[in-house]
Design an enzyme around this catalytic site. Structure first.
Site, PDB file in Angstrom:
ATOM      1  N   ASP A 205       0.819  -1.199   0.000  1.00  0.00           N
ATOM      2  CA  ASP A 205       0.000   0.000   0.000  1.00  0.00           C
ATOM      3  C   ASP A 205       0.863   1.264   0.000  1.00  0.00           C
ATOM      4  O   ASP A 205       1.864   1.332   0.714  1.00  0.00           O
ATOM      5  CB  ASP A 205      -0.848  -0.045   1.288  1.00  0.00           C
ATOM      6  CG  ASP A 205      -1.969   0.959   1.313  1.00  0.00           C
ATOM      7  OD1 ASP A 205      -2.783   0.953   0.381  1.00  0.00           O
ATOM      8  OD2 ASP A 205      -2.048   1.743   2.284  1.00  0.00           O
ATOM      9  N   GLU A 249       1.517  -0.352  -4.968  1.00  0.00           N
ATOM     10  CA  GLU A 249       0.617   0.739  -5.369  1.00  0.00           C
ATOM     11  C   GLU A 249       1.468   1.996  -5.495  1.00  0.00           C
ATOM     12  O   GLU A 249       1.853   2.600  -4.496  1.00  0.00           O
ATOM     13  CB  GLU A 249      -0.470   0.944  -4.307  1.00  0.00           C
ATOM     14  CG  GLU A 249      -1.460   2.017  -4.722  1.00  0.00           C
ATOM     15  CD  GLU A 249      -2.291   2.585  -3.561  1.00  0.00           C
ATOM     16  OE1 GLU A 249      -3.389   3.063  -3.815  1.00  0.00           O
ATOM     17  OE2 GLU A 249      -1.817   2.560  -2.404  1.00  0.00           O
TER      18      GLU A 249
END
Ligand code: GLC
Length: 557
Positions: A205, A249
């Site tokens: 993330d 990401e």
């Protein structure tokens, strides 16, 4: 073909499927999806042909950002199950040929995490340096917040100690201080722990955000270049589990993403989502002009061998259009989300693909055919295989996080709990379970589900798509994308018509004499002329995948 490579670097032509356990299937009838429920439905995913599951966060959480706010990196949210359930899930998935990765959330914790609770008690608490603090009033950072509807600064004053802590996301998500070796040790342990339980890697993330914090404390810092941290992470992963991946990401322009793949054949993130191609694909769909997507694909820099792009049309967040110009974004908004209630954060859409494409099966199928034919590893978000819609009445990104629609029964077959006890409201109306559900579509050979399954299986049988070298083919139709992928002497050609007009596409292929094009998604063979010319007809919003069959070849198709 050197097929054996494809099992070593399995992720270069995997089919990834992202889901949130709490909205997938509720086995115990309490209204919340659970790990046991997902395990029960593993065969569904195996039947679809998925090869890698990506689990959204399942850790203990106050759930103020749908689990992206963690209070224990080593725990399992008790609403979802136990560590035992996780092990059974992973084991069952592996038996069905699926690997499992999960979100790794190291940019921030929840403010309810015991580390932060301790850190905020005093400036000399041993956990203070687990987070990033400043004692002087912060400048205006309103242009840096990720959620502008809720936050206006990336610094929050903590009254008790009179200092500000950093939070790139919500104020209840304080950023960890990755420069602190103790925090890094915790992260190694976390990664090691889940690998030991059987995970095959992580969707990492918010990578640029935590990397940007690495340099914040020069005294603590072991290394000058923050990317060293990603190199260490990949090396650590490789030592613990040679097969495991980091799927990052990193929503940045392609050139900047290169830094995150690293050098020496690829020594940082194994994979990154291609946010740029995704956004340009929507611009192309909106304009009915392949141009923007062609630009994104041809400007994609070459990446190291042991790296890969993950392609996608939709994920659990807003469909971000942040990398388009204001005018381009306005075009996509006008085409796919003209009403304010469809838009979010001024930069994205809270809709799913079928509603954006007016439910037109030709366009929906063309869009997914395109996704699977692009060079990279396709990633599906649960429900896409059914053409699920969204709940615009739900807040922000929750619109696309509604319960999975299994059947036309109560709660769409997601749970036997009373509807008011469900973790989220089931979509109603034309995209509700009466009209869109897995059970019906699995039985219908012409359903979207069966179409998607064909794409998945055909993609898996075409390593050219995941591994091959891309050429965008010259041809005169602006609303058509014709591209080819070649690998180890084998070539797949894909054509996509972005407009409603049927068209014939004249191509000139660089192939040996007496070659032919064999359709991969339907029956048909087209001879190629002596100079490589061939005309390929396409229906309105049509799509075709064709493999070049060279004279005398012994391929099956
Ligand atoms: C990522 C996730 C998003 C989450 C945010 C904060 O962008 O995709 O869902 O809210 O990180 O963790």
């Amino acid at each position: 073909m050197r097929m054996t490579q494809t099992s070593d670097l399995w992720w270069k032509n995997a089919v990834i499927y992202c889901l949130d356990i709490e909205t997938f299937f509720d086995a115990d009838g309490d209204g919340v999806g659970d790990i046991a429920g997902l395990t029960e439905r593993i065969d569904y995913l195996a039947q679809l042909g998925v090869t890698c599951l990506w689990l959204m966060p399942f850790y203990p959480t106050p759930d103020r950002d749908d689990g992206y706010d963690v209070t224990d990196y080593y725990g399992v949210d008790p609403r979802l199950g136990t560590h035992g359930d996780v092990v059974e899930l992973i084991r069952t998935a592996k038996d069905r040929g699926m690997r499992v990765i999960a979100d790794l959330l190291i940019n921030h914790t929840s403010n309810e995490h015991p580390w932060f609770q301790a850190a905020r008690t005093s400036t000399d608490n041993p956990y203070r340096d687990y987070y990033v603090w400043r004692s002087d009033p912060p400048p205006d950072t309103s242009d840096q917040v990720v959620f502008p509807d809720k936050e206006d600064s990336i610094w929050e004053l903590d009254e008790r100690t009179g200092e500000w802590y950093l939070h790139h996301f919500y104020a209840h998500q304080p950023d960890l201080n990755i420069a602190n070796p103790k925090v890094r040790d915790e992260i190694w342990k976390t990664i090691g722990f889940w690998l030991q339980l059987g995970l095959d890697g992580f969707r990492v993330d918010a990578v640029p955000y935590f990397l940007s914090d690495v340099g914040l404390d020069p005294d603590e810092q072991e290394v000058d270049d923050p990317h060293t941290y990603l190199r260490q992470m990949r090396a650590f992963l490789g030592r613990r589990h040679g097969d495991a991946i980091l799927l990052g990401e990193v929503n940045l322009p392609h050139e900047e993403q290169l830094k995150y793949f690293g050098d020496n054949g690829g020594d940082q993130l194994h994979m990154m989502f291609d946010f740029i191609a995704m956004q340009k694909a929507y611009l192309s769909l909106a304009r009915e002009d392949a141009g923007p997507l062609v630009e994104a694909l041809t400007q994609r820099p070459a990446i190291p061998h042991d790296c890969q792009w993950a392609t996608f049309l939709r994920n659990h967040d807003e469909l971000t259009l942040d990398k388009l110009t204001d005018d381009e974004r306005a075009e996509v908004f006008a085409a796919f989300g003209p009403e304010e209630r469809m838009q979010v954060y001024g930069r994205g859409l809270k809709r799913r693909v079928p509603t954006m494409l007016d439910g037109d099966p030709r366009r929906i199928r063309m869009a997914y055919s395109l996704l699977f034919s692009l060079p990279g590893t396709p990633t599906l978000y649960y429900g896409e295989e059914l053409g699920m819609g969204e709940d615009l009445a739900a807040e922000g990104r929750m619109a696309v996080r509604t319960p999975m629609q299994w059947s036309d029964g109560e709660n769409g077959g997601f749970s036997t709990a009373p509807p008011d006890r469900l973790v989220g409201k089931v979509v109603d109306g034309g995209y509700g379970p009466q009209h869109v559900n897995a059970a019906a579509q699995m039985r219908d050979p012409d359903s979207l589900w069966n179409f998607m399954r064909t794409l998945v299986l055909t993609y898996r049988a075409c390593p050219e798509l995941g591994w091959g070298e891309l050429t965008v083919l010259d041809q005169p139709r602006a609303h058509v994308l014709a591209h080819q992928l070649s690998w180890e002497g084998s070539t797949v050609v894909a054509l996509h018509n972005f407009s409603a007009e049927p068209v014939t596409v004249p191509l000139r292929l660089d192939v040996p004499p007496d070659s032919a094009l064999v359709d991969l998604l339907r029956d048909g063979t087209t001879d190629i002329g002596p100079d490589g010319e061939v005309d390929v007809p396409l229906e309105g919003y049509g799509h075709r995948w064709l493999r070049v069959r060279r004279d005398g070849e012994r391929r099956l198709v």
